[in-house]
Design an enzyme around this catalytic site. Sequence first.
Site, PDB file in Angstrom:
ATOM      1  N   LYS A   1      -5.167 -10.661  -6.985  1.00  0.00           N
ATOM      2  CA  LYS A   1      -6.390 -10.986  -6.242  1.00  0.00           C
ATOM      3  C   LYS A   1      -7.525 -10.027  -6.616  1.00  0.00           C
ATOM      4  CE  LYS A   1      -5.885  -8.382  -1.922  1.00  0.00           C
ATOM      5  NZ  LYS A   1      -6.098  -8.366  -0.482  1.00  0.00           N
TER       6      LYS A   1
ATOM      7  N   LYS B   1       0.808  -1.216   0.000  1.00  0.00           N
ATOM      8  CA  LYS B   1       0.000   0.000   0.000  1.00  0.00           C
ATOM      9  C   LYS B   1       0.843   1.269   0.000  1.00  0.00           C
ATOM     10  CE  LYS B   1      -4.409  -1.653   1.660  1.00  0.00           C
ATOM     11  NZ  LYS B   1      -5.474  -1.522   2.652  1.00  0.00           N
TER      12      LYS B   1
ATOM     13  N   LYS C   1     -10.699  -4.133  -4.418  1.00  0.00           N
ATOM     14  CA  LYS C   1     -11.247  -2.817  -4.742  1.00  0.00           C
ATOM     15  C   LYS C   1     -10.148  -1.892  -5.223  1.00  0.00           C
ATOM     16  CE  LYS C   1     -12.993  -3.098  -0.579  1.00  0.00           C
ATOM     17  NZ  LYS C   1     -13.662  -3.007   0.718  1.00  0.00           N
TER      18      LYS C   1
HETATM   19  P1  AMP Z   1     -10.738  -5.712   2.587  1.00  0.00           P
HETATM   20  O1  AMP Z   1     -11.736  -5.488   1.518  1.00  0.00           O
HETATM   21  O2  AMP Z   1      -9.335  -5.718   2.047  1.00  0.00           O
HETATM   22  O3  AMP Z   1     -10.951  -4.862   3.799  1.00  0.00           O
HETATM   23  O4  AMP Z   1     -10.954  -7.224   3.058  1.00  0.00           O
HETATM   24  C1  AMP Z   1     -12.002  -7.686   3.866  1.00  0.00           C
HETATM   25  C2  AMP Z   1     -11.910  -9.184   4.041  1.00  0.00           C
HETATM   26  O5  AMP Z   1     -12.047  -9.852   2.782  1.00  0.00           O
HETATM   27  C3  AMP Z   1     -10.566  -9.673   4.622  1.00  0.00           C
HETATM   28  O6  AMP Z   1     -10.808 -10.729   5.529  1.00  0.00           O
HETATM   29  C4  AMP Z   1      -9.813 -10.172   3.434  1.00  0.00           C
HETATM   30  O7  AMP Z   1      -8.908 -11.208   3.772  1.00  0.00           O
HETATM   31  C5  AMP Z   1     -10.932 -10.712   2.549  1.00  0.00           C
HETATM   32  N1  AMP Z   1     -10.576 -10.617   1.124  1.00  0.00           N
HETATM   33  C6  AMP Z   1     -10.355  -9.475   0.421  1.00  0.00           C
HETATM   34  N2  AMP Z   1     -10.079  -9.750  -0.875  1.00  0.00           N
HETATM   35  C7  AMP Z   1     -10.111 -11.103  -0.999  1.00  0.00           C
HETATM   36  C8  AMP Z   1      -9.928 -12.015  -2.103  1.00  0.00           C
HETATM   37  N3  AMP Z   1      -9.647 -11.591  -3.330  1.00  0.00           N
HETATM   38  N4  AMP Z   1     -10.051 -13.331  -1.859  1.00  0.00           N
HETATM   39  C9  AMP Z   1     -10.342 -13.779  -0.624  1.00  0.00           C
HETATM   40  N5  AMP Z   1     -10.544 -12.984   0.451  1.00  0.00           N
HETATM   41  C10 AMP Z   1     -10.434 -11.658   0.279  1.00  0.00           C
END
Ligand code: AMP
Length: 337
Positions: free
Chosen positions: A198, A111, A201
Site C-alpha cells: 500500500k 509495526k 509513509k
Molecule cells: P495513517 O497515515 O496510517 O495514519 O492513515 C490515515 C488514514 O488514511 C486512515 O484512515 C487510513 O486507513 C488511510 N490510508 C492510509 N494509507 C492508505 C492507502 N494506501 N490507501 C487507502 N487509505 C489509506
Amino acid sequence: MSRKQVLSCIQPTGDMHYGNYFGAVANWVNLQKDYDCVYGVVDYHAMTMPYNVKKLRTTTWDLILNLVAVGIEPSNLFVQSLVPEHAELSWILNCFCSYGQLTRMTQFKDKSGQSTDESKDAFISAGLLDYPVLQAADILIYKADYVPVGKDQEQHLELTRNIAQRFNNQVGQEYFVLPECLFTETPKIKSTADPSRKMSKSAGEKHYINVFADEAKIRKQIKSAVTDAGDTPEGEMSAGVANLFELLKATGNHKEALTQLLDDHKLGSLKYVDLKATVADAIVEMSSAFNERRAALTADKKALKNQIKQSSYEIRKQAQETIKEVKDLVGLLNVRF
Ligand code: AMP
Ligand code: TRP
C-alpha cells in the site's frame, strides 16, 4: 431527526499522501455537508512508535494546516492531547479488552516487526500494543455512528465494537453506540514504486506521493511508476496499471480520457506513457489547488492555531460529558473539584 455523528482521526507522522487523501480524507471533506463531524489529529497515537520529541508539535500543526488546505472545516478539528479524556477513557476501556485480542491485531504485528521478523531487537512500546484501545476511546467518546477510514482500519473498528459490546453487557445497558466503518470508493491506493504494497509513509519516500509535492516531483514519480513486472497473465491488468487507473478515477477529472484509456487497454493498444501523462496532469491539478490554499493559510498560522485551540475546547465538552457518564456506569467516584 438529529444528524448522525461522524468521527475519524489521522496521525501526525509526516506528509499527507494520496493514499490518505483518496482513502480517507477526501471522504471526510464530503461528509461535512450531511453529518455532524469531528476529526482528530491524534498526537498520543504518534508516540507509540519511536519518534522525535522535538518534532512532534510541528508535525501536529503541519497536519492541521494540510487538513484545512484540502477542505476540512477548522471548527470540526481537534488535537487529541488537548482532549485528555481520550486517554482517561482509554484506561477504562483497557479493562474491557482482552490482551490476547490486542496481540492478534495485524497492524501491531506489522509495526512490531513480528510478521517480518525484521526487528527482533527493536524497542516495542506497550503503547503500540494498546494503540487500538486508544482508537476505540477516540471513537466511542463521541458516540460516533460512522467512522470513515481506509480498509486497513477495518480490524480496529471490529475491536472497537467488541469493546463497546463488552462494556454495554457489563454495565447492563446499550450505552455505547456500535460504530460502523465508511469506506470510500478507493479503499486502497498502492505504492507507485511497488504496487504489491500500500502507499504509505512508513515504507519510505518513494512509496508515497505527497499531496503537497510540487509539479516536477509528482511528474517524476508518476513517470517512474511500475506498470508491469512481467508476471501478469495475458489480457489481465497488472497491479501497477490498475493502481494508475485507480488514481485517475479517484481525482474525478479527465473522465473522457479515462474512458478512452480504458478502451485502449481492452483493445490491447494502451500506451503506458499516455496513461501516466493523464494521471500526472490530474494529480498536478489537484495538488496545485491544495498548495495555493496551503500558502494562504501559512500566511496567518497564528489565526489557525487559535481556531483549533478553540474548536478543541468546544469538542472537549462532548468528551467530558461521556467521561462523566462512564465513570458513573463503571463505579468510579465522580467528584468535580
Ligand atoms: P495513517 O497515515 O496510517 O495514519 O492513515 C490515515 C488514514 O488514511 C486512515 O484512515 C487510513 O486507513 C488511510 N490510508 C492510509 N494509507 C492508505 C492507502 N494506501 N490507501 C487507502 N487509505 C489509506
Ligand atoms: N489508527 C488510525 C490509523 O492508523 C488512526 C486513528 C486513531 C483513527 N484513532 C482513530 C482512525 C479513530 C479512526 C478513528 O490510520
